[in-house]
Design a protein around this motif. Structure first.
Motif, PDB file in Angstrom:
ATOM      1  N   ASN A   1       0.834  -1.203   0.000  1.00 52.17           N
ATOM      2  CA  ASN A   1       0.000   0.000   0.000  1.00 52.17           C
ATOM      3  C   ASN A   1       0.868   1.252   0.000  1.00 52.17           C
ATOM      4  OD1 ASN A   1      -1.624   2.263   1.349  1.00 52.17           O
ATOM      5  ND2 ASN A   1      -3.196   0.740   0.910  1.00 52.17           N
ATOM      6  N   GLU A   2       0.833   2.004  -1.110  1.00 52.70           N
ATOM      7  CA  GLU A   2       1.695   3.163  -1.268  1.00 52.70           C
ATOM      8  C   GLU A   2       1.303   4.309  -0.346  1.00 52.70           C
ATOM      9  OE1 GLU A   2       1.613   4.167  -5.373  1.00 52.70           O
ATOM     10  OE2 GLU A   2       2.787   2.412  -6.002  1.00 52.70           O
ATOM     11  N   VAL A   3      -0.006   4.435  -0.076  1.00 51.52           N
ATOM     12  CA  VAL A   3      -0.457   5.506   0.815  1.00 51.52           C
ATOM     13  C   VAL A   3       0.146   5.321   2.201  1.00 51.52           C
ATOM     14  CG1 VAL A   3      -2.460   6.602   1.890  1.00 51.52           C
ATOM     15  CG2 VAL A   3      -2.596   5.805  -0.470  1.00 51.52           C
ATOM     16  N   ALA A   4       0.154   4.087   2.682  1.00 54.33           N
ATOM     17  CA  ALA A   4       0.738   3.814   3.992  1.00 54.33           C
ATOM     18  C   ALA A   4       2.217   4.150   4.010  1.00 54.33           C
ATOM     19  CB  ALA A   4       0.518   2.350   4.368  1.00 54.33           C
ATOM     20  N   PHE A   5       2.917   3.824   2.913  1.00 56.85           N
ATOM     21  CA  PHE A   5       4.343   4.143   2.826  1.00 56.85           C
ATOM     22  C   PHE A   5       4.585   5.647   2.944  1.00 56.85           C
ATOM     23  CE2 PHE A   5       5.105   0.135   0.072  1.00 56.85           C
ATOM     24  CZ  PHE A   5       5.211  -0.630   1.223  1.00 56.85           C
ATOM     25  N   VAL A   6       3.783   6.412   2.204  1.00 56.55           N
ATOM     26  CA  VAL A   6       3.948   7.860   2.228  1.00 56.55           C
ATOM     27  C   VAL A   6       3.656   8.417   3.615  1.00 56.55           C
ATOM     28  CG1 VAL A   6       3.067  10.044   1.309  1.00 56.55           C
ATOM     29  CG2 VAL A   6       3.459   8.123  -0.234  1.00 56.55           C
ATOM     30  N   LEU A   7       2.574   7.921   4.248  1.00 54.23           N
ATOM     31  CA  LEU A   7       2.230   8.387   5.589  1.00 54.23           C
ATOM     32  C   LEU A   7       3.341   8.055   6.582  1.00 54.23           C
ATOM     33  CD1 LEU A   7      -1.555   7.450   5.759  1.00 54.23           C
ATOM     34  CD2 LEU A   7      -0.583   9.735   5.613  1.00 54.23           C
ATOM     35  N   LEU A   8       3.900   6.876   6.450  1.00 54.00           N
ATOM     36  CA  LEU A   8       4.977   6.482   7.354  1.00 54.00           C
ATOM     37  C   LEU A   8       6.236   7.304   7.122  1.00 54.00           C
ATOM     38  CD1 LEU A   8       4.532   2.609   7.402  1.00 54.00           C
ATOM     39  CD2 LEU A   8       4.200   4.177   9.304  1.00 54.00           C
ATOM     40  N   SER A   9       6.494   7.674   5.879  1.00 51.43           N
ATOM     41  CA  SER A   9       7.643   8.535   5.605  1.00 51.43           C
ATOM     42  C   SER A   9       7.436   9.906   6.229  1.00 51.43           C
ATOM     43  CB  SER A   9       7.867   8.665   4.094  1.00 51.43           C
ATOM     44  OG  SER A   9       6.822   9.403   3.481  1.00 51.43           O
ATOM     45  N   ASN A  10       6.176  10.361   6.287  1.00 51.16           N
ATOM     46  CA  ASN A  10       5.877  11.625   6.959  1.00 51.16           C
ATOM     47  C   ASN A  10       6.107  11.502   8.463  1.00 51.16           C
ATOM     48  OD1 ASN A  10       5.104  12.862   4.563  1.00 51.16           O
ATOM     49  ND2 ASN A  10       2.946  12.324   4.802  1.00 51.16           N
ATOM     50  N   VAL A  11       5.799  10.329   9.007  1.00 50.81           N
ATOM     51  CA  VAL A  11       6.070  10.092  10.420  1.00 50.81           C
ATOM     52  C   VAL A  11       7.559  10.223  10.684  1.00 50.81           C
ATOM     53  CG1 VAL A  11       5.999   8.374  12.259  1.00 50.81           C
ATOM     54  CG2 VAL A  11       4.071   8.615  10.726  1.00 50.81           C
ATOM     55  N   CYS A  12       8.350   9.631   9.788  1.00 49.13           N
ATOM     56  CA  CYS A  12       9.808   9.691   9.943  1.00 49.13           C
ATOM     57  C   CYS A  12      10.296  11.134   9.859  1.00 49.13           C
ATOM     58  CB  CYS A  12      10.486   8.861   8.850  1.00 49.13           C
ATOM     59  SG  CYS A  12      10.091   7.115   8.929  1.00 49.13           S
ATOM     60  N   ALA A  13       9.732  11.890   8.930  1.00 48.33           N
ATOM     61  CA  ALA A  13      10.134  13.284   8.762  1.00 48.33           C
ATOM     62  C   ALA A  13       9.815  14.106  10.002  1.00 48.33           C
ATOM     63  CB  ALA A  13       9.433  13.888   7.549  1.00 48.33           C
ATOM     64  N   ASN A  14       8.808  13.661  10.757  1.00 50.23           N
ATOM     65  CA  ASN A  14       8.414  14.370  11.969  1.00 50.23           C
ATOM     66  C   ASN A  14       9.133  13.849  13.212  1.00 50.23           C
ATOM     67  OD1 ASN A  14       6.595  16.043  10.652  1.00 50.23           O
ATOM     68  ND2 ASN A  14       4.962  14.522  10.782  1.00 50.23           N
ATOM     69  N   GLY A  15      10.148  13.015  12.959  1.00 51.26           N
ATOM     70  CA  GLY A  15      10.959  12.562  14.087  1.00 51.26           C
ATOM     71  C   GLY A  15      10.459  11.312  14.762  1.00 51.26           C
ATOM     72  N   ALA A  16       9.614  10.560  14.093  1.00 47.26           N
ATOM     73  CA  ALA A  16       9.088   9.328  14.686  1.00 47.26           C
ATOM     74  C   ALA A  16       9.579   8.119  13.917  1.00 47.26           C
ATOM     75  CB  ALA A  16       7.570   9.352  14.701  1.00 47.26           C
ATOM     76  N   SER A  17      10.872   8.114  13.583  1.00 48.80           N
ATOM     77  CA  SER A  17      11.411   7.067  12.723  1.00 48.80           C
ATOM     78  C   SER A  17      11.295   5.685  13.350  1.00 48.80           C
ATOM     79  CB  SER A  17      12.876   7.369  12.392  1.00 48.80           C
ATOM     80  OG  SER A  17      13.633   7.476  13.581  1.00 48.80           O
ATOM     81  N   GLY A  18      11.211   5.637  14.672  1.00 52.83           N
ATOM     82  CA  GLY A  18      11.110   4.338  15.328  1.00 52.83           C
ATOM     83  C   GLY A  18       9.897   3.565  14.916  1.00 52.83           C
ATOM     84  N   ILE A  19       8.802   4.261  14.672  1.00 47.88           N
ATOM     85  CA  ILE A  19       7.563   3.599  14.262  1.00 47.88           C
ATOM     86  C   ILE A  19       7.762   2.913  12.924  1.00 47.88           C
ATOM     87  CG2 ILE A  19       5.162   3.974  13.598  1.00 47.88           C
ATOM     88  CD1 ILE A  19       5.093   6.358  15.413  1.00 47.88           C
ATOM     89  N   ALA A  20       8.275   3.678  11.972  1.00 45.67           N
ATOM     90  CA  ALA A  20       8.423   3.139  10.625  1.00 45.67           C
ATOM     91  C   ALA A  20       9.437   2.012  10.601  1.00 45.67           C
ATOM     92  CB  ALA A  20       8.830   4.253   9.668  1.00 45.67           C
ATOM     93  N   CYS A  21      10.517   2.147  11.398  1.00 41.38           N
ATOM     94  CA  CYS A  21      11.538   1.106  11.405  1.00 41.38           C
ATOM     95  C   CYS A  21      10.965  -0.207  11.925  1.00 41.38           C
ATOM     96  CB  CYS A  21      12.718   1.539  12.275  1.00 41.38           C
ATOM     97  SG  CYS A  21      13.698   2.880  11.561  1.00 41.38           S
ATOM     98  N   ASP A  22      10.048  -0.102  12.886  1.00 38.74           N
ATOM     99  CA  ASP A  22       9.448  -1.315  13.440  1.00 38.74           C
ATOM    100  C   ASP A  22       8.505  -1.974  12.453  1.00 38.74           C
ATOM    101  OD1 ASP A  22      10.790  -0.987  15.778  1.00 38.74           O
ATOM    102  OD2 ASP A  22       9.124   0.007  16.830  1.00 38.74           O
ATOM    103  N   VAL A  23       7.868  -1.182  11.600  1.00 38.04           N
ATOM    104  CA  VAL A  23       6.811  -1.693  10.733  1.00 38.04           C
ATOM    105  C   VAL A  23       7.328  -2.097   9.371  1.00 38.04           C
ATOM    106  CG1 VAL A  23       4.641  -1.111   9.582  1.00 38.04           C
ATOM    107  CG2 VAL A  23       5.069  -0.338  11.913  1.00 38.04           C
ATOM    108  N   MET A  24       8.275  -1.334   8.830  1.00 36.55           N
ATOM    109  CA  MET A  24       8.678  -1.508   7.437  1.00 36.55           C
ATOM    110  C   MET A  24       9.980  -2.290   7.316  1.00 36.55           C
ATOM    111  SD  MET A  24       7.771   2.380   6.279  1.00 36.55           S
ATOM    112  CE  MET A  24       8.162   2.152   4.556  1.00 36.55           C
ATOM    113  N   GLN A  25      10.059  -3.078   6.263  1.00 34.58           N
ATOM    114  CA  GLN A  25      11.254  -3.841   5.952  1.00 34.58           C
ATOM    115  C   GLN A  25      12.125  -3.062   4.963  1.00 34.58           C
ATOM    116  OE1 GLN A  25      11.694  -6.646   7.668  1.00 34.58           O
ATOM    117  NE2 GLN A  25       9.714  -6.260   8.642  1.00 34.58           N
TER     118      GLN A  25
END
Length: 303
Positions: free
Chosen positions: A266-290
């Protein structure tokens, strides 16, 4: 010949259909309406409107179905001038305005952004059915007029007309876009208690949208947990978007996991997660994404 024309029109083969149509010598209202509806279904409002006017010049009076087909085509491309002219033709023709015709007019004016004209069309008849009531409710919902939608629904129930699932969806949508959390919650609960409408995934999705827009993330998550069926991607995405806006990282991680579980690409989820990372929440995306997911995000950002 009419059946052959109808086959081509329904298959979208309008060039072939028009060749058959051109061979007719005595075209009746069925012939004209079939070719007009075919072009209308293809979104070719110019051609449909042109044939409607030619039909009138030939002395063949269009029926309600012909007018409605062209109106729907005009609504899809927001052709206000042509749609208004068709409205004039309907009045001049002396055809009786019924609930279906009025519903089409309401939908047309609403999509063109003329809500006042939509209401005038709605008020032009007295005997409304669930279709015409719902058309006006949905028009209010699209324009974010929650209070007007609720008032109209009250009048509908007072008239003795039973609402259907589309009616409830329109009211919930109106409440959502108007920020009317309490009213939307009340409508959803009362309909559930009285079993007036069988709830569908669309109703729950609209309610989740209403809760997330109001920042009630825990309530939205609870509703997702209590669903009588498996939540779909759009529901989890609605929660994910609101989590990012509200800064709820833990819940964002939870929502993202469910999205990517249901749709790993799901590309929308990827984009949203990249926004999370940009906002300093990279830990979330690292846990979820490979690793492969990160590559997809980078490709989307480059694009």
């Amino acid at each position: 010949m009419n059946s052959l024309l109808d086959m081509y029109a329904k298959c979208g083969c309008m060039d072939d259909g028009f060749q058959v149509f051109s061979r007719f010598h005595d075209k009746d209202v069925v012939t004209w309406t079939t070719i007009i509806s075919g072009y209308a279904r293809q979104g070719l409002d110019d051609k449909a409107f042109q044939l409607l006017e030619e039909m009138r010049r030939e002395g063949v009076n269009p029926d309600k179905f012909a007018f409605m087909c062209v109106l729907k085509a005009c609504a899809s491309v927001k052709s206000l001038e042509k749609g208004r002219l068709i409205h004039v033709y309907v009045v001049q023709s002396g055809l009786e305005l019924d609930a279906f015709m009025v519903s089409t007019l309401v939908d047309f004016y609403s999509k063109c952004g003329h809500l006042t004209d939509a209401r005038h069309a709605f008020d032009s008849i007295i005997d409304h059915d669930v279709v015409s009531w719902t058309a006006m409710l949905v028009a209010y919902a699209k324009h974010g007029c929650g209070q007007e939608a609720l008032e109209l629904m009250g009048k509908m129930l007072d008239s003795g007309v039973k609402l259907n699932h589309v009616t409830l969806l329109g009211v919930l949508s109106a409440c959502s876009h108007s920020g009317m959390l309490e009213e939307g919650q009340y409508m959803f609960d009362i309909m559930k208690q009285k079993s007036m409408v069988t709830k569908t995934a669309e109703h729950y999705a609209c309610m989740i949208d209403l809760l997330t827009r109001a920042g009630c993330l825990e309530a939205a998550e609870q509703l997702l947990t209590d669903l009588p069926f498996e939540p779909n991607v759009s529901m989890w995405l609605a929660l994910l978007r609101s989590c990012i806006i509200c800064g709820n990282r833990d819940l964002a991680k939870h929502a993202a996991e469910h999205v990517l579980k249901l749709e790993p690409g799901n590309e929308v989820a990827f984009v949203l997660l990249s926004n999370v990372c940009a906002n300093g929440a990279s830990g979330i995306a690292c846990d979820v994404m490979q690793d492969d997911d990160w590559l997809s995000v980078n490709q989307l950002q480059v694009g």
